[in-house]
Design a protein around this motif. Structure first.
Motif, PDB file in Angstrom:
ATOM      1  N   VAL A  68      15.245  -2.285  16.809  1.00 17.47           N
ATOM      2  CA  VAL A  68      16.436  -1.471  16.530  1.00 17.47           C
ATOM      3  C   VAL A  68      16.360  -0.919  15.103  1.00 17.47           C
ATOM      4  N   ASN A  69      17.020   0.205  14.891  1.00 12.77           N
ATOM      5  CA  ASN A  69      17.119   0.729  13.530  1.00 12.77           C
ATOM      6  C   ASN A  69      18.577   0.863  13.098  1.00 12.77           C
ATOM      7  N   SER A  70      19.476   0.279  13.873  1.00 11.08           N
ATOM      8  CA  SER A  70      20.908   0.342  13.566  1.00 11.08           C
ATOM      9  C   SER A  70      21.354  -0.948  12.893  1.00 11.08           C
ATOM     10  N   PHE A  71      20.841  -1.205  11.711  1.00 15.18           N
ATOM     11  CA  PHE A  71      21.136  -2.425  10.958  1.00 15.18           C
ATOM     12  C   PHE A  71      21.800  -2.045   9.640  1.00 15.18           C
ATOM     13  N   ALA A  72      22.831  -2.801   9.252  1.00 18.34           N
ATOM     14  CA  ALA A  72      23.512  -2.531   7.980  1.00 18.34           C
ATOM     15  C   ALA A  72      24.185  -3.790   7.465  1.00 18.34           C
ATOM     16  N   LEU A 108      26.846  -1.739  22.018  1.00 15.29           N
ATOM     17  CA  LEU A 108      27.643  -2.900  21.643  1.00 15.29           C
ATOM     18  C   LEU A 108      27.249  -3.234  20.206  1.00 15.29           C
ATOM     19  N   ILE A 109      28.236  -3.426  19.351  1.00 20.18           N
ATOM     20  CA  ILE A 109      28.003  -3.723  17.940  1.00 20.18           C
ATOM     21  C   ILE A 109      28.109  -5.225  17.736  1.00 20.18           C
ATOM     22  N   HIS A 151      31.019 -11.573  15.676  1.00 26.18           N
ATOM     23  CA  HIS A 151      31.843 -10.664  16.472  1.00 26.18           C
ATOM     24  C   HIS A 151      30.956  -9.762  17.323  1.00 26.18           C
ATOM     25  N   GLN A 152      31.541  -9.264  18.411  1.00 25.32           N
ATOM     26  CA  GLN A 152      30.919  -8.221  19.232  1.00 25.32           C
ATOM     27  C   GLN A 152      32.004  -7.178  19.496  1.00 25.32           C
ATOM     28  N   TYR A 153      31.661  -5.915  19.218  1.00 20.66           N
ATOM     29  CA  TYR A 153      32.622  -4.832  19.372  1.00 20.66           C
ATOM     30  C   TYR A 153      32.062  -3.731  20.271  1.00 20.66           C
ATOM     31  N   ASP A 154      32.959  -3.117  21.041  1.00 11.78           N
ATOM     32  CA  ASP A 154      32.575  -1.952  21.824  1.00 11.78           C
ATOM     33  C   ASP A 154      32.292  -0.802  20.872  1.00 11.78           C
ATOM     34  N   LEU A 194      23.214  -2.413  19.956  1.00  3.19           N
ATOM     35  CA  LEU A 194      22.275  -2.383  21.065  1.00  3.19           C
ATOM     36  C   LEU A 194      22.890  -1.569  22.196  1.00  3.19           C
ATOM     37  N   ALA A 195      22.082  -0.706  22.793  1.00  2.00           N
ATOM     38  CA  ALA A 195      22.547   0.121  23.911  1.00  2.00           C
ATOM     39  C   ALA A 195      23.032  -0.767  25.052  1.00  2.00           C
ATOM     40  N   LYS A 196      24.131  -0.380  25.658  1.00  5.30           N
ATOM     41  CA  LYS A 196      24.695  -1.152  26.769  1.00  5.30           C
ATOM     42  C   LYS A 196      23.776  -1.155  27.979  1.00  5.30           C
ATOM     43  N   ARG A 197      22.868  -0.203  28.066  1.00  6.42           N
ATOM     44  CA  ARG A 197      21.927  -0.151  29.186  1.00  6.42           C
ATOM     45  C   ARG A 197      20.672  -0.978  28.920  1.00  6.42           C
ATOM     46  N   SER A 198      20.599  -1.635  27.768  1.00  4.21           N
ATOM     47  CA  SER A 198      19.419  -2.408  27.396  1.00  4.21           C
ATOM     48  C   SER A 198      19.204  -3.595  28.320  1.00  4.21           C
ATOM     49  N   PHE A 199      17.975  -3.781  28.734  1.00  2.00           N
ATOM     50  CA  PHE A 199      17.577  -4.916  29.558  1.00  2.00           C
ATOM     51  C   PHE A 199      17.941  -6.244  28.886  1.00  2.00           C
ATOM     52  N   SER A 200      17.927  -6.282  27.554  1.00  2.15           N
ATOM     53  CA  SER A 200      18.159  -7.511  26.786  1.00  2.15           C
ATOM     54  C   SER A 200      19.620  -7.784  26.465  1.00  2.15           C
ATOM     55  N   LEU A 201      20.511  -6.878  26.797  1.00  2.00           N
ATOM     56  CA  LEU A 201      21.920  -7.035  26.415  1.00  2.00           C
ATOM     57  C   LEU A 201      22.534  -8.365  26.850  1.00  2.00           C
TER      58      LEU A 201
END
Length: 174
Positions: free
Chosen positions: A35-39, A128-129, A120-123, A52-59
């Motif tokens: 992933v490159n969505s890190f902050a 999913l964040i 936390h997990q957010y929509d 992570l994309a909601k369609r991700s196999f690893s979700l």
């Protein structure tokens, strides 16, 4: 209305680091994604986020896990990034790992590693964040692998030790 391709292209003008996030699934098997969505979120308490994309196999593994490790890749780890960017399969085959907190797999040779508990997990629309509390970290003096305008990139070094400031970004060979 914003065209999604145009938005993606515009967002590509923001250079990001490249990370691999790892955890274990319900059966204790290692799971990892690029992933490159890190902050960073907060220093006190120490919080970071990624999505992570909601369609991700690893979700499912990440939503059920109590924690994860974020590996900031070094400039020489493009092949590892490509491996973990695949949708499925045994991404850990042939990869030498160590065990982190709660048995989460840790990858070697990274610029930095953050071992986190899931806070936390957010929509976030089609993603999913995940917000994690940093419990342990490891830092190495390595130049990071970057992603810029749809391609891998690496900072040009000011010194041989990579401790200088970035002067420019050069596109890495694919």
């Amino acid at each position: 209305m914003i065209d999604s391709r145009e938005l993606r292209d515009a967002l590509g003008h923001f250079a990001t680091g490249v990370t691999i996030i790892t955890t274990t699934d319900a059966e204790g098997q290692p799971v990892g994604v690029t992933v490159n969505s890190f902050a960073s979120v907060s220093l006190d308490p120490p919080l970071v986020l990624w999505s992570l994309a909601k369609r991700s196999f690893s979700l499912p593994a990440f939503t059920q896990a109590g924690g994860f490790a974020i590996h900031v890749l070094a400039s020489n780890q493009q092949a590892l990034s490509d491996c973990f960017a695949r949708g499925a399969g045994d991404k850990f085959n042939g990869v030498d790992t160590a065990q982190g907190i709660d048995g989460i797999p840790l990858l070697p040779g990274c610029a930095a590693v953050f071992e986190c508990s899931t806070e936390h997990q957010y929509d976030g629309g089609d993603h999913l964040i995940f917000v994690g509390r940093v419990r342990k970290l490891h830092v190495d003096d390595r130049a990071p692998l970057l992603f810029y305008r749809g391609r891998y990139a690496a900072p040009e070094e000011e010194s041989r030790s990579f401790s200088g400031l970035m002067r420019a970004v050069r596109t890495a060979a694919a």
